[in-house]
Write an enzyme that holds these catalytic residues in place. Structure first.
Site, mmCIF file in Angstrom:
data_model
loop_
_atom_site.group_PDB
_atom_site.id
_atom_site.type_symbol
_atom_site.label_atom_id
_atom_site.label_comp_id
_atom_site.label_asym_id
_atom_site.label_seq_id
_atom_site.Cartn_x
_atom_site.Cartn_y
_atom_site.Cartn_z
ATOM 1 N N CYS A 126 0.819 -1.220 0.000
ATOM 2 C CA CYS A 126 0.000 0.000 0.000
ATOM 3 C C CYS A 126 0.853 1.270 0.000
ATOM 4 O O CYS A 126 0.351 2.351 -0.291
ATOM 5 C CB CYS A 126 -0.955 0.000 1.183
ATOM 6 S SG CYS A 126 -2.156 -1.332 1.106
ATOM 7 N N HIS A 160 -3.042 7.408 2.776
ATOM 8 C CA HIS A 160 -3.512 6.122 2.266
ATOM 9 C C HIS A 160 -4.915 5.857 2.818
ATOM 10 O O HIS A 160 -5.162 5.984 4.016
ATOM 11 C CB HIS A 160 -2.533 5.029 2.704
ATOM 12 C CG HIS A 160 -3.008 3.650 2.404
ATOM 13 N ND1 HIS A 160 -3.530 3.284 1.178
ATOM 14 C CD2 HIS A 160 -3.049 2.534 3.179
ATOM 15 C CE1 HIS A 160 -3.857 2.008 1.213
ATOM 16 N NE2 HIS A 160 -3.593 1.526 2.414
ATOM 17 N N ASN A 217 -10.113 0.214 0.121
ATOM 18 C CA ASN A 217 -8.656 0.322 0.120
ATOM 19 C C ASN A 217 -8.127 -0.278 -1.183
ATOM 20 O O ASN A 217 -8.132 -1.496 -1.358
ATOM 21 C CB ASN A 217 -8.108 -0.435 1.343
ATOM 22 C CG ASN A 217 -6.588 -0.444 1.392
ATOM 23 O OD1 ASN A 217 -5.924 -0.028 0.451
ATOM 24 N ND2 ASN A 217 -6.055 -0.923 2.500
#
Ligand code: COA
Length: 320
Positions: free
Chosen positions: A111, A247, A277
């Site tokens: 990520c 994020h 996500n």
């Protein structure tokens, strides 16, 4: 000499999967998912490949930057779910867009992938080795998820975002990246393997595994720490920052970071409600949305911060 973002682009798959859709497949509810994460729906790639999404995001970023693919010196793709083990997704994108003068490779930081790739691009440009680069964050985690595991399948979505960086006098001010390999197990995915001639291993399915509470604790500690660090080292007051583009994993993580930094929530744009996500794609997709909606003005100070498997985390302070 530094580099600045001169264009952004993104691509999200067409197919929407809502929390109610998931509640038909696993024992969960919209109330549980939205209450714990802020996510209400996500996009899942059906017809789209990772390379296809990355290529479309790249084309849009190049168009927004007003440059031709031939002008690119380097293409970096942050991804952990490319279509092929090799070659890199970056080489595939290079071929698709016709960036005949570029070199291309992938950056594997889960990520944190876009942030790590962008900071790597910055280092190349700052050194004078390259002048113009394309950075992409793309992930298609839907193909690595165990769709029977309600602890993980509700969290992730697919997508791609991209930015074009070019040598400039102003732009990226300060960067930091860190990793803690002792914690690699808390968020991981086994490579698919067919075994070999000698070990005769049974093929393994590579599902994503996550210890959610460990990841949560890691994020709420490390993200404010690294943002503090880039601000301190660059002599910037936190109040000077217009947006913190973090994020997009969980709104509770972002709320906690805002509290630790003593900054209002309206400085923390979010879109995980719509996309979930999307791993390496979250930061460039959100940046593209802010850019296209006219919210970013020349000279605005923006902090980007990513975190994820590795464990990896980092932050970048830039002037738009
Ligand atoms: N729907 C309903 N119940 C669920 C569920 C779901 N989708 N997923 C888990 N549960 C249940 C668990 O089974 C558990 O039930 P039990 O108490 O009967 O055993 C209960 O909810 C609590 O589970 P827990 O894992 O303790 O929940 P949590 O409060 O830690 O929330 C996360 C889970 C994943 C939302 C949270 O840990 C988190 O956000 N972590 C960070 C994850 C992340 O951001 N990852 C990506 C980083 S890049």
């Amino acid at each position: 000499m530094t580099s600045r973002i001169i264009g952004t682009g993104s691509y999200m798959p067409a197919q929407i999967v809502t929390n109610d859709d998931l509640a038909k497949v696993v024992d969960t509810s919209d109330e549980w998912i939205a209450g714990r994460t802020g996510i209400r729906q996500r996009r899942i790639a059906v017809g789209e490949s990772a390379c296809g999404m990355a290529t479309e995001a790249a084309r849009r970023a190049l168009e927004s930057a007003g440059i031709d693919p031939e002008e690119l010196d380097l293409i970096l793709v942050g991804t952990t779910s490319a279509d092929h083990c090799f070659p890199s997704a970056a080489c595939e994108v290079q071929g698709e867009i016709g960036a005949v003068n570029a070199s291309a490779f992938d950056v594997s930081a889960a990520c944190s992938g876009f942030l790590f790739a962008m900071n790597t691009m910055q280092a190349f440009i700052q050194s004078g080795m390259y002048r113009t680069g394309l950075v992409i964050g793309v992930d298609c985690l839907s193909k690595l998820i165990d769709w029977k595991d309600r602890g993980t399948c509700v969290l992730f979505g697919d997508g791609a975002g991209a930015a074009v960086l070019q040598a400039s006098d102003t732009g990226i001010c300060h960067t930091m990246m860190r990793s803690d390999g002792t914690k690699w197990r808390v968020l991981s995915c086994v490579s698919r393997t067919n075994g070999n001639l000698l070990n005769r291993k049974t093929p393994e399915l590579g599902y994503l595994y996550m210890d959610g509470q460990e990841v949560f604790k890691f994020a709420v500690k490390r993200v404010p720490e690294c943002i503090d660090q880039v601000l301190k080292e660059s002599g910037t007051a936190v109040e000077e920052v217009k947006y913190f583009v973090l994020h997009q994993a969980n709104y509770r993580i972002i709320e906690s970071v805002a509290k630790r930094l003593k900054q209002p929530m309206d400085k923390f744009p979010m879109n995980m409600e719509r996309y979930g996500n999307t791993s390496a794609a979250t930061i460039p997709v959100l940046l593209d949305e802010l850019n296209r909606s006219g919210k970013l003005n020349f000279g605005d100070k923006i902090v980007l911060s990513g975190f994820g498997a590795g464990l990896t985390w980092g932050a970048t302070l830039l002037e738009w």
